[in-house]
Every structure is written in structure tokens, then in C-alpha cells.
Design a protein around this motif. Structure first.
Motif, mmCIF file in Angstrom:
data_model
loop_
_atom_site.group_PDB
_atom_site.id
_atom_site.type_symbol
_atom_site.label_atom_id
_atom_site.label_comp_id
_atom_site.label_asym_id
_atom_site.label_seq_id
_atom_site.Cartn_x
_atom_site.Cartn_y
_atom_site.Cartn_z
ATOM 1 N N PRO A 284 5.694 -6.606 -3.695
ATOM 2 C CA PRO A 284 6.084 -5.547 -2.760
ATOM 3 C C PRO A 284 5.866 -4.169 -3.385
ATOM 4 N N MET A 285 5.448 -3.199 -2.563
ATOM 5 C CA MET A 285 5.313 -1.835 -3.055
ATOM 6 C C MET A 285 6.386 -0.979 -2.397
ATOM 7 N N PRO A 286 7.105 -0.179 -3.190
ATOM 8 C CA PRO A 286 8.140 0.675 -2.597
ATOM 9 C C PRO A 286 7.569 1.532 -1.469
ATOM 10 N N VAL A 287 8.320 1.653 -0.392
ATOM 11 C CA VAL A 287 7.842 2.413 0.767
ATOM 12 C C VAL A 287 7.515 3.848 0.382
ATOM 13 N N LYS A 288 8.304 4.443 -0.512
ATOM 14 C CA LYS A 288 8.012 5.831 -0.886
ATOM 15 C C LYS A 288 6.678 5.932 -1.622
ATOM 16 N N HIS A 289 6.284 4.884 -2.362
ATOM 17 C CA HIS A 289 4.973 4.894 -3.002
ATOM 18 C C HIS A 289 3.854 4.724 -1.976
ATOM 19 N N ILE A 290 4.104 3.910 -0.951
ATOM 20 C CA ILE A 290 3.115 3.770 0.121
ATOM 21 C C ILE A 290 2.879 5.116 0.793
ATOM 22 N N ARG A 291 3.948 5.814 1.084
ATOM 23 C CA ARG A 291 3.827 7.135 1.728
ATOM 24 C C ARG A 291 3.074 8.118 0.825
ATOM 25 N N GLN A 292 3.421 8.135 -0.454
ATOM 26 C CA GLN A 292 2.739 9.037 -1.369
ATOM 27 C C GLN A 292 1.255 8.684 -1.488
ATOM 28 N N ASP A 331 9.498 1.315 9.890
ATOM 29 C CA ASP A 331 9.978 0.004 9.457
ATOM 30 C C ASP A 331 8.843 -0.943 9.071
ATOM 31 N N ILE A 332 7.682 -0.803 9.711
ATOM 32 C CA ILE A 332 6.621 -1.774 9.417
ATOM 33 C C ILE A 332 6.053 -1.603 8.010
ATOM 34 N N LEU A 333 6.327 -0.466 7.355
ATOM 35 C CA LEU A 333 5.853 -0.293 5.980
ATOM 36 C C LEU A 333 6.547 -1.235 5.007
ATOM 37 N N SER A 334 7.712 -1.728 5.366
ATOM 38 C CA SER A 334 8.407 -2.688 4.507
ATOM 39 C C SER A 334 8.034 -4.130 4.854
ATOM 40 N N SER A 335 7.064 -4.299 5.749
ATOM 41 C CA SER A 335 6.591 -5.636 6.112
ATOM 42 C C SER A 335 5.297 -5.956 5.375
ATOM 43 N N VAL A 336 4.839 -7.202 5.517
ATOM 44 C CA VAL A 336 3.529 -7.592 4.987
ATOM 45 C C VAL A 336 2.512 -7.748 6.112
ATOM 46 N N GLU A 428 17.023 -3.769 -3.994
ATOM 47 C CA GLU A 428 15.973 -2.900 -4.539
ATOM 48 C C GLU A 428 15.525 -1.849 -3.531
ATOM 49 N N GLN A 429 15.328 -2.267 -2.278
ATOM 50 C CA GLN A 429 14.887 -1.308 -1.253
ATOM 51 C C GLN A 429 15.928 -0.218 -1.044
ATOM 52 N N ALA A 430 17.209 -0.578 -1.091
ATOM 53 C CA ALA A 430 18.262 0.427 -0.906
ATOM 54 C C ALA A 430 18.280 1.425 -2.056
ATOM 55 N N LEU A 431 18.196 0.941 -3.288
ATOM 56 C CA LEU A 431 18.316 1.823 -4.439
ATOM 57 C C LEU A 431 17.086 2.704 -4.637
ATOM 58 N N ARG A 432 15.959 2.318 -4.059
ATOM 59 C CA ARG A 432 14.764 3.165 -4.189
ATOM 60 C C ARG A 432 14.901 4.498 -3.455
ATOM 61 N N ALA A 433 15.951 4.632 -2.655
ATOM 62 C CA ALA A 433 16.204 5.915 -1.982
ATOM 63 C C ALA A 433 16.800 6.953 -2.933
ATOM 64 N N ILE A 434 17.213 6.535 -4.133
ATOM 65 C CA ILE A 434 17.831 7.463 -5.084
ATOM 66 C C ILE A 434 16.760 8.390 -5.662
ATOM 67 N N ALA A 435 16.985 9.669 -5.615
ATOM 68 C CA ALA A 435 16.030 10.642 -6.138
ATOM 69 C C ALA A 435 15.792 10.410 -7.634
ATOM 70 N N ASP A 436 14.540 10.542 -8.047
ATOM 71 C CA ASP A 436 14.091 10.418 -9.442
ATOM 72 C C ASP A 436 13.990 8.974 -9.916
ATOM 73 N N LEU A 437 14.496 8.023 -9.128
ATOM 74 C CA LEU A 437 14.329 6.616 -9.493
ATOM 75 C C LEU A 437 12.935 6.179 -9.064
ATOM 76 N N THR A 438 12.154 5.617 -10.009
ATOM 77 C CA THR A 438 10.771 5.251 -9.692
ATOM 78 C C THR A 438 10.622 3.786 -9.307
ATOM 79 N N ASP A 439 11.402 2.900 -9.933
ATOM 80 C CA ASP A 439 11.340 1.491 -9.538
ATOM 81 C C ASP A 439 12.608 0.797 -9.997
ATOM 82 N N VAL A 440 12.856 -0.379 -9.432
ATOM 83 C CA VAL A 440 14.112 -1.074 -9.677
ATOM 84 C C VAL A 440 13.897 -2.574 -9.526
ATOM 85 N N VAL A 441 14.616 -3.341 -10.333
ATOM 86 C CA VAL A 441 14.612 -4.799 -10.242
ATOM 87 C C VAL A 441 16.056 -5.272 -10.272
#
Length: 520
Positions: A284-292, A331-336, A428-441
Motif C-alpha cells: 500500500p502507498m500512503p494516500v498523501k504520497h499518492i497525492r504528492q 476514498d478510491i485512492l485508498s483502494s486497489v 497506519e492510515q489514521a496515523l499518516r494524517a499526523i504532520a511530519d510523519l512520513t510512514d508508519v507500521v
């Protein structure tokens, strides 16, 4: 249609145009077809019977493509070894598949030692003959062109694709000629649709190993007359340089590499703006990375999903989907994406179908599905299971009413804490909304009170002060109590598998000794 037809037809249509190249040599479509035919004949002349298993240890180079195609049309079963995983895994794979032949490049680190100690009857090496072995280069030039050979049956095996072995002994999924042809068709119809036409022929940059997901583009680009450029052990800066130098129009990358590319400034990313397609897959790729990536690299993004047991693409989130998501349907950006033609995906819980919107295991049918695992009767650690024509994938997810499939994680990764099922991807998807956080597991580790406790490892943007207290505090605002991590830990970087995916097992291993505080 057969793979031999694809190669010969491409030679007739595109002739002297460059088909495949690496840093040291290139071959035209005509030369590729000739060399592949001669190699297939040369393999047979060494006494290798059709249907024999052939172990291949080559770098990301033209020879890797030539050998793959020659073994395929010759009716052999290829087992490709990843040069990056080392002799331990090579030996485990060899012990499982018992090959008749090893084709290797002595410049690969450890390859000579492996060839000298492995009990494999026939050795074929690149370059000059080596210690009584056969020369791949001699075969490709001196072997006589064969008379018309019989076409392998569509259901016959052409390869065994082994897992990385991070959780045990590598497992070999069988792949047939029909599987590869199904992938070729789906790649052209769903992944590459509308991107192959232009004033200049398309150019695919193989930034990842051609023996893995990047290799799915070999046949489609041969069929379409595109040039293919193979990079070996490419860093993100090398990918940018290759796209600029060769006029790359297409590539496929794992999300971790795209995240690294986003660290470059807009001027450095400029060569990628002209790309007709940037595919991402493997995790999965974080939605914010897809947008960027959409705004800073190219809007021509495509995601595809599949697995070694069911050859990709099974689902595709295409270029039009990404455009739509940026305008109106985030929402479809978080789909495959949606299922490809010829693929049937059901969602089941305890082998009972569940309705749209409800989470279940993905059960897959269709021409993409592997017939099973090698040595399945003697293995008890295979994970995914085949039942008739169905593959029980072990992946969990749901389908929306408009057909988009969302993955929620792997069944084996699901965390059961305090009686609740928690999917790591949700955390992981929820925490990726935190500013300055780049990735999470997020992982689950044993806990005497909760059964499992949720722990999180994260990475942060350079030169930022995103500390663990702030991540833990913000998690309380973003998640219900039973999904919140008990502790969080900042890492400089995540451990990766040899294919560039985040290694969850290694992350859990890192976190385990760090979590000594009592449960609460």
C-alpha cells in the motif's frame, strides 16, 4: 497466441528497433528473437529435457530477459534467484525445487561459490566456458536455429516463483503459460491502456528486478514495439538519470522508492513529468504520497495488485481513477481499484460469502490463478490455500458498491487485542494524517492482559521534532481506544525486504525488546 508468437511477431513488425538494453549492450527485436531461439535450442542440445527445472542467477540485464524467454518457449521451468538475497536462500530454494541446471553470472556476489557447492548437474555461465560448464554467450550465437518446435501446452508450467522466505522456507508458486498470457492481456487492456501511442515509441525503465513485478511489462512492451532499459541495483537518483537519458515514458516502482523520489526538489523531478505512466505496486502507498506524486511527478499514475500465486494484475486503479480521485472521490485512492476482465474476486468469512462493504478474505478465481505450490503435499507452511479453481489469498478487504476493492491487511497480521480485531492498515492510515510523519507500521506483540498490544514504529521527515509523545497524543485523537497504540517508537528508517517492501517481521523484532512498560 503463445509467447513464441509474441516474440516472432515483434521481430517481424519492429525489426531493427532496439528491443532491450542495459548499461553494456542492446539487442534489436530481430536479434532478440534470433538469440532466444538459439538459446532454447542450445539448452536442449545440452541434454536438458523439456519440463526440467532450471535455476537462474543473473543480474538485471539483457541476458536475464533472453534466458527467461528462451526457457519459456523451450518448455523448461524457470526458477529465478534474486541476486540480493544471498547464498542461504539460494540453497533453500535449490533444495526445494531440485534443479537440473544452473545458469549464472559469475560477477554476481557469491554466485561462483554457490555454483561450486550446489549439487546441480549442468552449469551454464555467462561469458567464457567455466570449469567445464557451458557458455551462455556461445549458445546464443553458435547454436543452430531449430526447426519449428512444438508449442508448450497452455497449462504446462513455465516457472516457479518463490516467496522471499522472510517468515520461513521460501515457497514456490507454480506459474503456467496460460497465467503469463492472461497477465499480458490484462496489462495491455487495463494497466497500459491509452499510454503506448505517441510520436515516439514508448520506453520502459526497469528500475526494479525484472524477475519480479517489473518483469510483467516485458511481454507487453515486446508486443507493442517499445524499448526496454534495464537498470541494476538502481538508486532513486539513478532512476531519475535513466528517465532523463533514455527518454523514459513508463516505469513501475514500489512505494518506498516513490517516497524517496518525493524527497527530491521539483527541478530534479522534472524528467519524470513527461512520463505516460508511473505504476506502483507491491505494498500500500500512503494516500498523501499518492497525492504528492500526482502533483509533483506525473498525474499518469496506475496501481495494480496481485501476488505470486495469482499473477498481476488482478485489480487496477487506472489513470482515469486517479484523475477522478483528485477531483471528487478521495476514498478510491485508498483502494486497489477494480477487478480486471477474467478475474473473479469474492469476499468470504469462514468460507461464507459476505456482502459489499463487509470485510472478508479475498477468494480469487480465473486464468491468473496459479495451479498450486511446488511440493505442496509435503509442506505445512504454505499460507495461502488452493481449493479447486479457487485461491484463498489470506488478504483481507472489502468491496464498495461501485466495485472498488479495499485491502485491510493480511489475515496473519491481524491484531486481536482485548477481544477486538484490529487491522494494522486501519491504524497506519489514521496515523499518516499526523504532520511530519512520513510512514508508519503497526504490529501486534503478545500481552498477558490484552492478548496482543498494538505497537507502532514510524519515520519522520528530516530535521523535524516529531517525537514519540506527540505521536502517541495525536493517536488518541485519531483512533478509538481499542485501536490506539500502547507505545510508539521513531526509527531512522524501516528495514526492507530485498524487493524494497517494508519488512514487518523485522519491524516487530526491533520493537519487541523496546516495549518493557507494564500494560495499562
Amino acid at each position: 497466441m503463445s509467447i513464441a508468437n509474441v516474440i516472432s511477431t515483434a521481430a517481424e513488425k519492429y525489426g531493427s528497433n532496439i528491443a532491450v538494453q542495459d548499461s553494456s549492450r542492446s539487442v534489436s527485436f530481430t536479434e532478440l528473437s534470433d538469440r532466444v531461439d538459439r538459446l532454447a535450442a542450445g539448452f536442449a542440445a545440452t541434454g536438458i529435457d523439456a519440463g526440467s527445472t532450471v535455476l537462474v542467477l543473473l543480474p538485471n540485464a539483457v541476458a536475464s530477459v533472453e534466458v527467461d524467454l528462451a526457457l519459456t518457449i523451450g518448455g523448461f521451468v524457470r526458477v529465478a534467484l534474486n541476486p540480493r538475497v544471498g547464498e542461504r536462500d539460494w540453497t533453500r530454494i535449490a533444495d526445494d525445487c531440485r534443479p537440473s541446471v544452473l545458469i549464472f553470472d559469475p560477477t554476481v556476489a557469491g554466485a561462483l561459490e554457490f555454483a561450486s557447492t550446489a549439487s546441480i548437474p549442468v552449469l551454464i555461465t555467462t561469458g567464457e566456458d567455466h570449469d567445464g560448464g557451458h557458455s551462455l554467450d556461445s549458445m546464443a550465437t553458435a547454436s543452430p536455429l531449430p526447426a519449428r518446435r512444438p508449442e508448450p501446452h497452455p497449462d504446462s508450467l513455465c516457472a516457479l516463483h518463490y516467496s522471499s522466505g522472510t517468515t520461513g522456507v521460501p515457497k514456490g508458486a507454480q506459474r503456467t503459460h496460460a497465467n503469463r498470457l492472461a497477465s499480458l492481456d490484462a496489462m495491455l487492456v487495463h494497466v497500459l491502456a491509452g499510454t503506448m501511442e505517441g510520436a515516439e515509441p514508448p520506453v520502459f525503465i526497469h528500475a526494479g528486478p525484472v524477475i519480479h513485478t517489473s518483469g510483467l511489462f516485458v511481454l507487453p512492451f515486446l508486443a507493442s514495439g517499445g524499448r526496454q532499459v534495464l537498470l541494476d541495483h538502481a538508486r532513486p537518483v539513478d532512476v531519475l538519470a535513466a528517465i532523463a537519458s533514455y527518454g523514459g515514458t513508463h516505469t513501475a516502482l514500489v512505494p518506498t522508492v516513490i517516497a524517496k523520489l518525493l524527497e527530491f526538489d521539483d527541478t530534479e523531478l522534472a524528467p519524470m513529468h513527461r512520463m505516460r505512466m508511473l505504476a506502483y505496486a507491491g505494498a500500500p502507498m500512503p494516500v498523501k504520497h499518492i497525492r504528492q506524486a500526482y502533483h509533483r511527478i506525473t498525474p499518469n499514475l496506475v496501481q495494480y495488485y496481485g501476488m505470486v500465486e495469482a499473477i498481476p494484475p488482478l485489480t487496477v486503479l487506472d489513470i482515469a481513477d486517479h484523475h477522478r480521485a483528485m477531483r471528487e472521490d478521495t476514498d478510491i485512492l485508498s483502494s486497489v481499484g477494480r477487478t480486471c476482465a477474467g478475474v473473479d474476486i469474492d469476499f468470504q468469512a469462514d468460507h461464507v460469502p459476505v456482502p459489499d462493504g463487509q470485510t472478508g478474505e479475498l477468494v480469487i478465481r480465473g486464468a491468473a490463478v496459479s495451479p498450486g505450490y511446488h511440493n505442496a503435499d509435503s509442506r505445512t507452511d504454505l499460507g495461502k490455500s488452493h481449493a479447486g479453481d479457487r485461491l484463498y489469498s489470506g488478504d483481507l478487504g472489502f468491496r464498495t458498491a461501485d466495485g472498488y476493492i479495499h485491502l485491510t491487511g493480511r489475515g496473519k497480521d491481524m491484531i486481536i487485542t482485548g477481544g477486538y480485531n484490529v487491522y494494522p492498515l486501519e491504524v497506519e492510515q489514521a496515523l499518516r494524517a499526523i504532520a511530519d510523519l512520513t510512514d508508519v507500521v503497526a504490529v501486534g506483540l503478545p500481552d498477558p492482559v490484552w492478548g496482543q498490544r498494538i505497537l507502532v514504529a514510524y519515520t519522520a521527515a528530516p530535521n523535524t521534532s516529531l517525537d514519540e509523545d506527540r505521536v502517541l497524543a495525536e493517536s488518541r485523537l485519531l483512533l478509538p481506544d481499542y485501536k490506539r497504540p500502547k507505545s510508539v517508537h521513531r526509527l531512522h528508517a524501516f528495514p526492507l525486504t530485498p524487493l524494497g517492501k517494508v519488512d514487518r517481521v523485522a519491524v516487530a523484532r526491533i520493537l519487541s525488546p523496546l516495549t518493557v512498560e507494564p500494560s495499562s
